[in-house]
Design a protein around this motif. Structure first.
Motif, short mmCIF file in Angstrom:
data_model
loop_
_atom_site.label_atom_id
_atom_site.label_comp_id
_atom_site.label_asym_id
_atom_site.label_seq_id
_atom_site.Cartn_x
_atom_site.Cartn_y
_atom_site.Cartn_z
N ASN A 54 -8.30 -2.30 -4.49
CA ASN A 54 -8.36 -1.02 -5.22
C ASN A 54 -9.79 -0.68 -5.63
N TYR A 106 4.51 4.56 5.04
CA TYR A 106 4.29 4.08 3.67
C TYR A 106 5.64 3.97 2.98
N ASP A 122 -8.25 -1.90 8.12
CA ASP A 122 -7.25 -1.61 7.08
C ASP A 122 -7.72 -0.53 6.12
N VAL A 180 -2.74 0.24 -4.29
CA VAL A 180 -2.33 -1.07 -3.78
C VAL A 180 -1.71 -1.83 -4.94
N VAL A 223 0.85 -1.19 0.00
CA VAL A 223 0.00 0.00 0.00
C VAL A 223 0.89 1.24 0.00
N ILE A 279 -5.48 2.33 4.06
CA ILE A 279 -5.29 2.31 2.62
C ILE A 279 -5.75 3.62 1.98
#
Length: 347
Positions: free
Chosen positions: A329, A53, A41, A12, A6, A45
């Motif tokens: 996604n 990240y 999650d 993703v 991610v 995301i």
């Protein structure tokens, strides 16, 4: 190895990463079998809610042991294991009092460090629950979310003989409904705004279902009136409206277990707050899924219950790394319609 990664922009992607190696005597290298997407999650995301990240998420996973350090004496290669994602320090006063979920210095696999949405991962031995011989690795991927509901039931002193009401029929709610039925609840009621979720709840164990987008709190309370005593209400949706609903429909002396995480401020009317007092409600918070001895009886109870639970109807989609990334996604801005599973046995 393939990892589902991610990035800060919410993308993703499937990327190649080096296979990790065992560095410490208590470490275990595992090959991931199945890993589930958790509702927690989603903000990591799509709302830049992760600690760093790029990150590989995944804290609901099952795996097989590949290698291990010299201090690990109770595992062998090929053993089936499940991730126990919380990493408490075990030294602070909270940990010494077995309040592991309140540890001030905790880490968390799949959130504060990379997780199981990958082919291989190194995990400390204390963060692996060994599955009994013959256990299904697919069932194992549901163990962590099963224990979330079981922890709330444990805090409430169990559910045998109680009128269990679950508000929010997502994955956690569906599993809690089935567990309550298996553990001797007098009756189990599911409340949600999604008719498909309610139909599934009725199929898998709910005695009664109510759609709170079509019925007022007063209407639902009227329906519950014959079953107003010995109530245990589990709020698993995590919205201000459902927390208020739990208090509005509760019967006298009901237990109200708050399980869902709120992402918006809660404002209660004076009338709803008054119900807490007038009905002498017992409000309890339930955070994660751990107790003593580590990681808690919830984990063994979960695997003992698995054969009685219908898990496959809860799966919305399952596939390899690219399928998983595409499915995640596609979620942007949309609610989860069921469990999205990464199947790392499918290359």
């Amino acid at each position: 190895m393939k990892s589902v990664v991610v990035h800060a922009d919410g993308k993703v992607l499937v990327e190649e990463r080096p296979v990790p190696t065992v560095q410490h005597p208590d470490d275990v290298l595992v090959r991931i079998a199945y890993s589930g997407l958790c509702g927690s999650d989603i903000p990591r995301i799509f709302a830049q809610g992760a600690h760093f990240y790029p990150i590989t998420l995944g804290h609901e996973f099952s795996a097989e042991v590949v290698e291990y350090g010299e201090n690990v004496r109770d595992l062998t290669a090929g053993d089936a294991v499940v991730c126990v994602p919380l990493q408490p320090c075990f030294a602070c006063e909270e940990c010494q009092r077995h309040a592991f979920s309140q540890c001030k210095h905790y880490q968390f696999i799949g959130s504060r460090s990379d997780g199981g949405n990958t082919e291989y991962l190194v995990v400390p031995r204390s963060n692996l629950f060994k599955l009994p011989a013959g256990s299904s690795l697919l069932q194992g991927a549901f163990l962590e979310p099963i224990t979330v509901g079981l922890h709330a039931l444990k805090l409430a002193g169990g559910c045998a003989g109680k009128e269990v009401i679950v508000i929010g029929a997502g994955t956690i709610g569906q599993l809690a409904i089935q567990c309550a039925r298996a553990l001797g609840a007098k009756a189990v009621t599911a409340i949600d705004i999604n008719p498909q979720r309610l139909a599934l709840a009725q199929q898998t164990g709910a005695s009664f279902v109510y759609n709170s987008s079509e019925m007022s709190a007063e209407d639902i309370a009227t329906q519950l009136a014959p079953r107003r005593f010995d109530q245990l209400i589990l709020e698993t949706a995590g919205t201000p409206q459902t927390v208020a609903l739990a208090l509005d429909i509760a019967g006298p002396h009901a237990q109200v277990a708050l399980v869902g995480t709120l992402h918006k401020d809660l404002q209660l009317s004076a009338k709803t707050f008054g119900f807490i007092l007038r009905k002498e409600l017992k409000i309890l918070g339930s955070w994660m899924n751990y107790s003593a001895p580590w990681p808690g009886s919830e984990w063994q109870q979960a695997i003992d219950l698995c054969e009685q639970l219908q898990l496959e109807p809860l799966i919305a989609t399952m596939g390899n790394a690219q399928h998983f990334a595409d499915s995640v996604n596609a979620l942007a801005g949309k609610p989860m319609a069921g469990k999205i599973l990464l199947n790392m046995t499918e290359r």
